[in-house]
Design an enzyme around this catalytic site. Structure first.
Site, PDB file in Angstrom:
ATOM      1  N   LYS A 177       0.893  -1.168   0.000  1.00 45.91           N
ATOM      2  CA  LYS A 177       0.000   0.000   0.000  1.00 45.91           C
ATOM      3  C   LYS A 177       0.927   1.212   0.000  1.00 45.91           C
ATOM      4  O   LYS A 177       1.459   1.601   1.027  1.00 45.91           O
ATOM      5  CB  LYS A 177      -0.879  -0.020   1.255  1.00 45.91           C
ATOM      6  CG  LYS A 177      -2.178   0.758   1.156  1.00 45.91           C
ATOM      7  CD  LYS A 177      -2.050   2.253   1.053  1.00 45.91           C
ATOM      8  CE  LYS A 177      -1.819   2.980   2.367  1.00 45.91           C
ATOM      9  NZ  LYS A 177      -1.545   4.429   2.119  1.00 45.91           N
ATOM     10  N   GLU A 252      10.202   1.938  10.607  1.00 45.46           N
ATOM     11  CA  GLU A 252      11.269   2.904  10.300  1.00 45.46           C
ATOM     12  C   GLU A 252      10.614   4.282  10.365  1.00 45.46           C
ATOM     13  O   GLU A 252       9.789   4.603   9.515  1.00 45.46           O
ATOM     14  CB  GLU A 252      11.812   2.590   8.900  1.00 45.46           C
ATOM     15  CG  GLU A 252      12.946   3.451   8.477  1.00 45.46           C
ATOM     16  CD  GLU A 252      14.040   3.413   9.484  1.00 45.46           C
ATOM     17  OE1 GLU A 252      14.409   4.495   9.960  1.00 45.46           O
ATOM     18  OE2 GLU A 252      14.507   2.314   9.853  1.00 45.46           O
ATOM     19  N   CYS A 286      13.855  11.358   6.359  1.00 43.34           N
ATOM     20  CA  CYS A 286      13.972  10.958   7.773  1.00 43.34           C
ATOM     21  C   CYS A 286      15.369  11.279   8.248  1.00 43.34           C
ATOM     22  O   CYS A 286      15.605  11.476   9.427  1.00 43.34           O
ATOM     23  CB  CYS A 286      13.776   9.464   7.976  1.00 43.34           C
ATOM     24  SG  CYS A 286      12.551   8.722   6.971  1.00 43.34           S
ATOM     25  N   GLU A 387      10.420  16.364  15.057  1.00 38.70           N
ATOM     26  CA  GLU A 387      10.686  16.253  13.632  1.00 38.70           C
ATOM     27  C   GLU A 387       9.741  17.181  12.878  1.00 38.70           C
ATOM     28  O   GLU A 387       8.531  17.120  13.065  1.00 38.70           O
ATOM     29  CB  GLU A 387      10.468  14.812  13.170  1.00 38.70           C
ATOM     30  CG  GLU A 387      10.768  14.636  11.698  1.00 38.70           C
ATOM     31  CD  GLU A 387      10.659  13.191  11.238  1.00 38.70           C
ATOM     32  OE1 GLU A 387       9.617  12.571  11.475  1.00 38.70           O
ATOM     33  OE2 GLU A 387      11.635  12.694  10.638  1.00 38.70           O
TER      34      GLU A 387
HETATM   35  C1  UN1 Z   1      14.624   8.605   4.220  1.00 38.91           C
HETATM   36  O1  UN1 Z   1      15.042   9.670   4.611  1.00 38.91           O
HETATM   37  O2  UN1 Z   1      13.464   8.256   4.457  1.00 38.91           O
HETATM   38  O3  UN1 Z   1      20.210   8.065   3.378  1.00 38.91           O
HETATM   39  C2  UN1 Z   1      15.446   7.685   3.421  1.00 38.91           C
HETATM   40  C3  UN1 Z   1      19.497   8.754   2.665  1.00 38.91           C
HETATM   41  C4  UN1 Z   1      18.727   8.090   1.559  1.00 38.91           C
HETATM   42  C5  UN1 Z   1      17.516   7.432   2.095  1.00 38.91           C
HETATM   43  C6  UN1 Z   1      16.722   8.303   3.003  1.00 38.91           C
HETATM   44  N1  UN1 Z   1      19.558   7.125   0.907  1.00 38.91           N
HETATM   45  O4  UN1 Z   1      19.400   9.959   2.836  1.00 38.91           O
END
Ligand code: UN1
Length: 498
Positions: A177, A252, A286, A387
């Protein structure tokens, strides 16, 4: 403009409309006049159908030799390579980040495809001597069944690939999804798998929204594995929803990633790094650099240079190669980011740059936010703790490495961190003491490569890792096998101890 294309769910190899009879529009966040496509607003009935198809496909897929499964993944990665430019353009249109970055996103899926294809000829277990004579023992990986994958909009092809490829190579089947804002990139990824010869039902796509399509997937009794990337808030809900059934869940989630700058750092390097880490992907990673923890001896100079450079960042439609920073994903996100900027001001941080929506000319058709920098941020302020997921950077002055590390670790998240220093002793101390899943030295907090474990500590995750070989441990279970060829009963721990 031509009529937008209608995309259907992919269930058992067929393109089917949602049983809900409902659809929704996917629009370009850089220009909301541009409709990417019409997607299915799916419900629990669609999820049931997809899980049924995935269960059926599992019967055969799990028995296909892993090197053969690997060949399909390999071909899919080759197709992704051929179609990289088109898919990057599709992604920029549906997600907003600039072309250079969407090419990188597709590349990450290509890398993951080749990496996991190779694992088809490894998937190593152990053999080890028995404590008994004439007895053989080994451990092998076994798949778990149907994996339910729920993926975010910020890496709309890379993150689905982190989940789909390892799930498949071990012999699982999938219902995915994708985020409602970016389904097309998942379609593109899965299209390559299908064109590479993936049997029907091995991967199924059901589009829609969290409560109506995500939740029935998460709670479905025939889906023993759930992998989710998104907010910590949703991750907690998933944990609760799956607790009763004791599913395997990989989460995650958020980050509040610090970059430490020591007084001996190369400030030219820092400048480039922080601009990329904080404003790349419009701060919507993230792993984005959201806290700049700077030694007092250099904070004045660095801040001045940073603001001067960030002022010139070109924001706009990511399809324009000159543009450096695209829009945020949607109106709600723009509201969240501007609300945080307001909170920063109210709590007494000094706003040096940006701070509001950008709406000059055609920018008014999109969700653009100016790159924003706050100075004199205290470690306890909301903008230093939560965040934001937007182009907002907080500068926190500190007096020593110890204080910098203490501030860096003083948040609920623990995904990525970085230190800029020319002192090897300080670098090693930081590598040891920064309590995050990823640490960078003399590089920003973004840019993880797929063949090392990816994930975080504390509220960022629940202990699992994506990427690396470690991801295989999530999508498989170990089976230890003992073969006694002595022709008699041998009792472990008893007969050989006498
Ligand atoms: C994310 O921020 O959700 O390391 C993933 C990084 C990328 C992946 C980020 N290769 O910034």
């Amino acid at each position: 403009m031509s009529e937008p294309k209608v995309y259907k769910n992919l269930i058992g190899g067929e393109w089917v409309e949602s049983r809900s009879g409902q659809t929704y529009e996917n629009r370009n966040p850089a220009d909301t006049r541009d409709v990417i496509g019409i997607f299915q607003d799916s419900n629990a009935d669609d999820i049931n159908d997809a899980v049924e198809a995935a269960k059926e496909a599992y019967k055969h897929w799990r028995l296909m030799p892993a090197p053969k499964r690997g060949e399909i993944l390999f071909r899919a990665a080759q197709l992704l390579q051929e179609r990289k430019e088109q898919y990057a353009r599709d992604m920029t249109r549906e997600m907003g980040k600039v072309l250079r970055e969407t090419r990188g996103d597709v590349q990450e899926a290509i890398d993951m495809g080749f990496f996991m294809a190779g694992e088809g000829r490894r998937l190593f277990g152990q053999t080890t001597p028995s404590e008994m004579p004439n007895k053989f023992q080994m451990s092998i990986r076994q798949p778990l069944g149907v994996c339910g994958l729920i993926t975010p909009w910020n890496f709309p092809m890379a993150i689905p690939s982190w989940k789909i490829f390892p799930a498949l190579i071990v012999g699982n089947t999938v219902v995915i999804k994708p985020a409602e804002d970016t389904p097309l990139s998942t379609y593109n990824l899965v299209q390559c798998l299908m064109d590479a010869g993936l049997p029907p039902g091995v991967v199924n796509i059901v589009t829609g929204f969290g409560p109506t399509a995500g939740q029935p997937l998460v709670t479905h009794p025939d889906v023993p594995v759930i992998s989710f990337t998104g907010s910590t808030e949703t991750g907690k809900i998933i944990t609760k929803l799956t607790a009763e059934q004791m599913k395997h869940v990989s989460l995650e989630m958020g980050g509040k990633n610090p970059m430490i700058v020591m007084d001996d750092a190369d400030l030219d390097l820092v400048l480039e790094g922080v601009l990329w880490g904080a404003f790349g992907t419009t701060g919507q990673r993230c792993t984005a650099t959201s806290r700049l923890i700077v030694h007092k001896a250099v904070v004045g100079e660095l801040t001045e240079r940073l603001v001067e450079r960030a002022r010139t960042i070109r924001i706009g439609n990511g399809l324009d190669e000159q543009v450096e920073v695209g829009p945020v994903i949607n109106e709600q996100q723009l509201e969240t980011v501007t609300r945080y900027i307001g909170v920063g001001r109210d709590e007494g941080a000094r706003l040096l740059l940006g701070g509001s929506r950008a709406e000059d000319g055609d920018l008014r058709y999109g969700y653009f936010c100016q790159p924003t920098i706050f100075a004199d941020v205290d470690r306890t302020m909301t903008i230093a703790q939560e965040e934001i997921f937007g182009p907002v950077l907080s500068i926190i002055p500190v007096g020593s490495l110890e204080e910098a590390i203490d501030v860096a670790n003083d948040v609920k998240y623990g995904l990525s961190s970085s230190i800029y220093t020319r002192d090897v002793n300080k670098a090693f101390q930081a590598m040891r003491d920064l309590y995050t899943g990823i640490v960078y030295v003399n590089a920003p907090t973004i840019g993880a490569e797929i063949h090392l474990p990816f994930g975080g500590t504390k509220a960022t995750g629940n202990g699992h890792r994506e990427g690396g070989l470690q991801v295989l441990d999530f999508y498989s279970e170990w089976k230890s096998i003992y073969v006694d060829y002595s022709g008699r009963l041998q009792r472990a721990q008893i007969d050989n101890a006498e």
